[in-house]
Motif scaffolding. Structure first.
Motif, PDB file in Angstrom:
ATOM      1  N   ASN A  89     -18.663   0.328   1.785  1.00 17.43           N
ATOM      2  CA  ASN A  89     -18.806   1.203   2.955  1.00 17.43           C
ATOM      3  C   ASN A  89     -17.630   2.147   3.154  1.00 17.43           C
ATOM      4  N   ARG A  90     -16.654   2.107   2.256  1.00 22.43           N
ATOM      5  CA  ARG A  90     -15.462   2.955   2.427  1.00 22.43           C
ATOM      6  C   ARG A  90     -15.630   4.258   1.651  1.00 22.43           C
ATOM      7  N   PRO A  91     -15.548   5.416   2.306  1.00 25.18           N
ATOM      8  CA  PRO A  91     -15.757   6.697   1.605  1.00 25.18           C
ATOM      9  C   PRO A  91     -14.471   7.229   0.976  1.00 25.18           C
ATOM     10  N   GLY A  92     -13.906   6.525   0.033  1.00 26.81           N
ATOM     11  CA  GLY A  92     -12.665   6.956  -0.606  1.00 26.81           C
ATOM     12  C   GLY A  92     -11.456   6.341   0.073  1.00 26.81           C
ATOM     13  N   GLY A  93     -10.280   6.605  -0.478  1.00 27.89           N
ATOM     14  CA  GLY A  93      -9.045   6.061   0.084  1.00 27.89           C
ATOM     15  C   GLY A  93      -8.962   4.565  -0.097  1.00 27.89           C
ATOM     16  N   TYR A  94      -9.161   4.091  -1.325  1.00 29.65           N
ATOM     17  CA  TYR A  94      -9.221   2.649  -1.582  1.00 29.65           C
ATOM     18  C   TYR A  94      -7.839   2.028  -1.752  1.00 29.65           C
ATOM     19  N   THR A  95      -6.817   2.854  -1.979  1.00 33.84           N
ATOM     20  CA  THR A  95      -5.482   2.321  -2.243  1.00 33.84           C
ATOM     21  C   THR A  95      -4.507   2.779  -1.171  1.00 33.84           C
ATOM     22  N   ARG A  96      -3.428   2.034  -1.051  1.00 35.96           N
ATOM     23  CA  ARG A  96      -2.371   2.340  -0.074  1.00 35.96           C
ATOM     24  C   ARG A  96      -1.030   2.225  -0.787  1.00 35.96           C
ATOM     25  N   ILE A  97      -0.131   3.175  -0.551  1.00 38.89           N
ATOM     26  CA  ILE A  97       1.213   3.139  -1.135  1.00 38.89           C
ATOM     27  C   ILE A  97       2.203   2.840  -0.023  1.00 38.89           C
ATOM     28  N   LEU A  98       2.944   1.761  -0.174  1.00 41.43           N
ATOM     29  CA  LEU A  98       3.959   1.350   0.800  1.00 41.43           C
ATOM     30  C   LEU A  98       5.333   1.493   0.148  1.00 41.43           C
ATOM     31  N   LYS A  99       6.144   2.417   0.636  1.00 37.96           N
ATOM     32  CA  LYS A  99       7.457   2.641   0.039  1.00 37.96           C
ATOM     33  C   LYS A  99       8.412   1.524   0.437  1.00 37.96           C
ATOM     34  N   LEU A 100       9.242   1.127  -0.500  1.00 41.48           N
ATOM     35  CA  LEU A 100      10.234   0.077  -0.269  1.00 41.48           C
ATOM     36  C   LEU A 100      11.595   0.711  -0.002  1.00 41.48           C
ATOM     37  N   SER A 101      12.403   0.005   0.757  1.00 37.96           N
ATOM     38  CA  SER A 101      13.724   0.547   1.090  1.00 37.96           C
ATOM     39  C   SER A 101      14.690   0.436  -0.092  1.00 37.96           C
ATOM     40  N   ASP A 102      14.527  -0.590  -0.926  1.00 42.06           N
ATOM     41  CA  ASP A 102      15.422  -0.775  -2.068  1.00 42.06           C
ATOM     42  C   ASP A 102      15.012   0.136  -3.219  1.00 42.06           C
ATOM     43  N   THR A 103      15.999   0.640  -3.927  1.00 38.97           N
ATOM     44  CA  THR A 103      15.740   1.443  -5.120  1.00 38.97           C
ATOM     45  C   THR A 103      16.008   0.588  -6.357  1.00 38.97           C
ATOM     46  N   ARG A 104      15.542   1.068  -7.513  1.00 42.23           N
ATOM     47  CA  ARG A 104      15.723   0.310  -8.751  1.00 42.23           C
ATOM     48  C   ARG A 104      17.187   0.351  -9.165  1.00 42.23           C
ATOM     49  N   LEU A 105      17.684  -0.780  -9.630  1.00 43.88           N
ATOM     50  CA  LEU A 105      19.113  -0.881  -9.912  1.00 43.88           C
ATOM     51  C   LEU A 105      19.558   0.042 -11.036  1.00 43.88           C
ATOM     52  N   GLY A 106      18.774   0.137 -12.100  1.00 44.43           N
ATOM     53  CA  GLY A 106      19.235   0.885 -13.271  1.00 44.43           C
ATOM     54  C   GLY A 106      19.363   2.371 -13.028  1.00 44.43           C
ATOM     55  N   ASP A 107      18.323   3.014 -12.502  1.00 42.79           N
ATOM     56  CA  ASP A 107      18.327   4.468 -12.379  1.00 42.79           C
ATOM     57  C   ASP A 107      18.137   4.951 -10.945  1.00 42.79           C
ATOM     58  N   ASN A 108      18.165   4.055  -9.990  1.00 39.16           N
ATOM     59  CA  ASN A 108      18.078   4.405  -8.563  1.00 39.16           C
ATOM     60  C   ASN A 108      16.737   5.073  -8.222  1.00 39.16           C
ATOM     61  N   ALA A 109      15.676   4.684  -8.949  1.00 36.27           N
ATOM     62  CA  ALA A 109      14.354   5.261  -8.697  1.00 36.27           C
ATOM     63  C   ALA A 109      13.763   4.655  -7.426  1.00 36.27           C
ATOM     64  N   GLU A 110      13.000   5.468  -6.689  1.00 38.55           N
ATOM     65  CA  GLU A 110      12.344   4.976  -5.477  1.00 38.55           C
ATOM     66  C   GLU A 110      11.223   4.025  -5.864  1.00 38.55           C
TER      67      GLU A 110
END
Length: 201
Positions: A89-110
């Motif tokens: 019954n959902r017309p699209g928008g099946y995924t959700r992106i939740l940003k994290l506060s921590d970045t990756r240690l090696g290259d500081n990627a979000e």
């Protein structure tokens, strides 16, 4: 300049990029959530949303189209069995992106979490609890005339039953009592002594 370049190549060749997105899509279908970088999550969202839409129509053609992209029988079984029923019954928008506060240690990627919207039980429980709380009535709202009980309807006033206007009760003015004679009290004399003198006189 990058006019019109809408595809993020993610620093990979075309074959490598498709293989990576296919593997991430299978993982997202099987585990319902994946932790990755924000750039990969946005690319994955554009890759997997059309596949989820195709899974709503359970035909041989749509199964073959999705299998051509995923190349994984277990994820196909999960997608057309469990997931397609929930997103029907959902017309699209099946995924959700939740940003994290921590970045990756090696290259500081979000970093972020990409998940299927209909499978996050904590958020769904919170939404249903908020909806129930909003619909619940309180004492304050009932006392101000929100919903009346059946007994309140029976106790209607005489003006509502007859439809006649009833005048308020007339106010009768009373005159002040007549003045009574007061006795003057001499200096140093108490009231009792003044009454005794008057009674003796």
């Amino acid at each position: 300049m990058r006019h019109g370049r809408k595809i993020n190549h993610l620093g990979r060749t075309t074959a490598h990029r498709h293989a990576m997105l296919s593997n991430m899509s299978s993982s997202l279908i099987l585990y319902k959530r994946v932790t990755t970088t924000v750039a990969k999550a946005k690319a994955l969202r554009k890759y997997i949303e059309p596949l989820l839409t195709k899974s709503k129509d359970d035909t041989t053609h749509s199964r073959r189209m999705v299998f051509a992209a995923l190349q994984d029988k277990e994820s196909i079984k999960e997608l057309f069995g469990n997931i397609s029923g929930k997103i029907a019954n959902r017309p699209g928008g099946y995924t959700r992106i939740l940003k994290l506060s921590d970045t990756r240690l090696g290259d500081n990627a979000e970093m972020c979490i990409i998940e299927l919207v209909d499978f996050n039980e904590t958020l769904m429980d919170a939404k249903t609890a908020a909806a129930e709380k909003a619909t619940a009535t309180t004492r304050r709202s009932r006392s101000r005339g929100g919903k009346k009980a059946a007994g309140d309807d029976a106790a209607t006033s005489a003006t509502e039953v007859t439809g006649e206007a009833v005048a308020p009760a007339a106010v009768v003015e009373q005159s002040a009592p007549a003045d009574t004679a007061t006795e003057t009290v001499k200096d140093g004399e108490s009231r009792e002594e003044a009454k005794a003198d008057e009674a003796g006189a």
